[in-house]
Design an enzyme around this catalytic site. Sequence first.
Site, PDB file in Angstrom:
ATOM      1  N   ILE A  14      -0.281   1.681   5.774  1.00  0.00           N
ATOM      2  CA  ILE A  14       0.577   0.899   4.871  1.00  0.00           C
ATOM      3  C   ILE A  14       0.698  -0.523   5.405  1.00  0.00           C
ATOM      4  CG2 ILE A  14       2.946   0.728   3.951  1.00  0.00           C
ATOM      5  CD1 ILE A  14       1.939   3.311   2.993  1.00  0.00           C
ATOM      6  N   ALA A  21     -19.376   3.339  -9.428  1.00  0.00           N
ATOM      7  CA  ALA A  21     -18.360   2.301  -9.652  1.00  0.00           C
ATOM      8  C   ALA A  21     -18.019   1.518  -8.384  1.00  0.00           C
ATOM      9  CB  ALA A  21     -17.101   2.933 -10.260  1.00  0.00           C
ATOM     10  N   GLU A  22     -17.460   2.179  -7.387  1.00  0.00           N
ATOM     11  CA  GLU A  22     -16.918   1.424  -6.234  1.00  0.00           C
ATOM     12  C   GLU A  22     -17.948   0.545  -5.548  1.00  0.00           C
ATOM     13  OE1 GLU A  22     -14.244   3.508  -3.559  1.00  0.00           O
ATOM     14  OE2 GLU A  22     -14.311   5.237  -4.870  1.00  0.00           O
ATOM     15  N   GLU A  42     -20.612   6.042  -6.146  1.00  0.00           N
ATOM     16  CA  GLU A  42     -21.975   5.577  -6.456  1.00  0.00           C
ATOM     17  C   GLU A  42     -22.019   4.729  -7.715  1.00  0.00           C
ATOM     18  OE1 GLU A  42     -24.623   9.272  -4.631  1.00  0.00           O
ATOM     19  OE2 GLU A  42     -24.332   9.130  -6.793  1.00  0.00           O
ATOM     20  N   GLY A  49     -16.373   4.368   5.671  1.00  0.00           N
ATOM     21  CA  GLY A  49     -16.838   2.992   5.512  1.00  0.00           C
ATOM     22  C   GLY A  49     -18.016   2.805   4.583  1.00  0.00           C
ATOM     23  N   THR A  50     -18.144   3.689   3.556  1.00  0.00           N
ATOM     24  CA  THR A  50     -19.267   3.481   2.629  1.00  0.00           C
ATOM     25  C   THR A  50     -19.068   2.214   1.794  1.00  0.00           C
ATOM     26  OG1 THR A  50     -18.339   4.853   0.858  1.00  0.00           O
ATOM     27  CG2 THR A  50     -19.749   5.958   2.473  1.00  0.00           C
ATOM     28  N   ASN A  51     -17.820   1.873   1.507  1.00  0.00           N
ATOM     29  CA  ASN A  51     -17.578   0.620   0.779  1.00  0.00           C
ATOM     30  C   ASN A  51     -17.866  -0.592   1.665  1.00  0.00           C
ATOM     31  OD1 ASN A  51     -16.497   0.957  -2.104  1.00  0.00           O
ATOM     32  ND2 ASN A  51     -15.432   2.556  -0.963  1.00  0.00           N
ATOM     33  N   ASN A  99      -8.233  -4.782  -3.056  1.00  0.00           N
ATOM     34  CA  ASN A  99      -8.324  -3.361  -2.724  1.00  0.00           C
ATOM     35  C   ASN A  99      -9.199  -2.655  -3.744  1.00  0.00           C
ATOM     36  OD1 ASN A  99      -7.519  -0.797  -1.477  1.00  0.00           O
ATOM     37  ND2 ASN A  99      -6.265  -0.463  -3.300  1.00  0.00           N
ATOM     38  N   HIS A 156      -9.631   0.977  -5.521  1.00  0.00           N
ATOM     39  CA  HIS A 156      -8.927   2.245  -5.736  1.00  0.00           C
ATOM     40  C   HIS A 156      -9.792   3.137  -6.630  1.00  0.00           C
ATOM     41  CE1 HIS A 156      -5.578   5.004  -5.986  1.00  0.00           C
ATOM     42  NE2 HIS A 156      -5.876   5.140  -7.265  1.00  0.00           N
TER      43      HIS A 156
HETATM   44  C1  GAR Z   1     -12.835   5.202  -1.311  1.00  0.00           C
HETATM   45  O1  GAR Z   1     -13.072   6.119  -2.329  1.00  0.00           O
HETATM   46  C2  GAR Z   1     -11.699   4.274  -1.678  1.00  0.00           C
HETATM   47  O2  GAR Z   1     -11.682   3.936  -3.037  1.00  0.00           O
HETATM   48  C3  GAR Z   1     -10.514   5.117  -1.330  1.00  0.00           C
HETATM   49  O3  GAR Z   1     -10.877   5.729  -0.112  1.00  0.00           O
HETATM   50  C4  GAR Z   1     -12.292   5.892  -0.056  1.00  0.00           C
HETATM   51  C5  GAR Z   1     -12.817   5.289   1.225  1.00  0.00           C
HETATM   52  O4  GAR Z   1     -14.169   5.585   1.423  1.00  0.00           O
HETATM   53  N1  GAR Z   1      -9.329   4.322  -1.241  1.00  0.00           N
HETATM   54  C6  GAR Z   1      -8.124   4.747  -1.635  1.00  0.00           C
HETATM   55  O5  GAR Z   1      -7.925   5.862  -2.061  1.00  0.00           O
HETATM   56  C7  GAR Z   1      -7.018   3.722  -1.521  1.00  0.00           C
HETATM   57  N2  GAR Z   1      -5.879   4.099  -2.316  1.00  0.00           N
HETATM   58  P1  GAR Z   1     -15.095   4.734   2.408  1.00  0.00           P
HETATM   59  O6  GAR Z   1     -14.386   4.703   3.772  1.00  0.00           O
HETATM   60  O7  GAR Z   1     -16.363   5.520   2.478  1.00  0.00           O
HETATM   61  O8  GAR Z   1     -15.283   3.362   1.829  1.00  0.00           O
END
Ligand code: GAR
Length: 206
Positions: free
Chosen positions: A100, A187-188, A185, A19-21, A115, A117
């Site tokens: 899914i 980009a996302e 760090e 859950g860092t995003n 989303n 990615h």
């Molecule tokens: C993130 O890197 C996200 O982009 C990726 O999973 C990670 C989740 O991290 N998502 C995918 O690969 C979707 N196809 P987080 O739980 O720390 O946010």
Amino acid sequence: MTTAATDKVKVAVFVTGGGTNLQAIIDAEKSGIISTARIALVVSSRGDAYALARAEKAGIPTVVCERKTFPSQADFEKAIRAALDEYGIELIVLAGFMSILSADFTARYPERIINVHPSLIPLHCGKGYYGLRVHESVLAAGDKVTGATVHFVNEIPDGGRIIAQKEVAVEEGDTPETLQRRVMEQAEWILLPQAVESVAREIRGL
Ligand code: GAR
């Protein structure tokens, strides 16, 4: 009930793991980078996701829907939709959500699901490309540049309209883990909150 133009867009963030995003969106709401939306619900596909602790710490309601606890995909999605309806959700953010969602589900929320990615779509994406596997694929291909993409979700895996992309350098000696961290760090964690705000503004006609 009508929604006034000044009401914040109610967002549900879907998570599965760390859950860092999600944390980046929570922080962006606090700092004011996000001002047109608010996280009203966190939906987790795993009961043991650390993302749930992050949500609880921020005082955000959570619901756990694990696919394996439902007899069918339709029942799983029905439970998710019931939660979204209960909280009046207007925008869904998939932030590391590893379950899914069917075409029936995505068709119900056109341009209302986004989303993140961890690659530059159309590279290293689609069925089977998630989490560390994406970064393993980038390293195996010998790419010098990767990045992240935020896009709308439709019935094609990673196939919806692109909202934003940001490049990140691949460095000598990178492992999938070091590359994943840099992509997060650089980009996302930047792109996703910005996209939430911009889509929320579009929803409110701002
Ligand atoms: C993130 O890197 C996200 O982009 C990726 O999973 C990670 C989740 O991290 N998502 C995918 O690969 C979707 N196809 P987080 O739980 O720390 O946010």
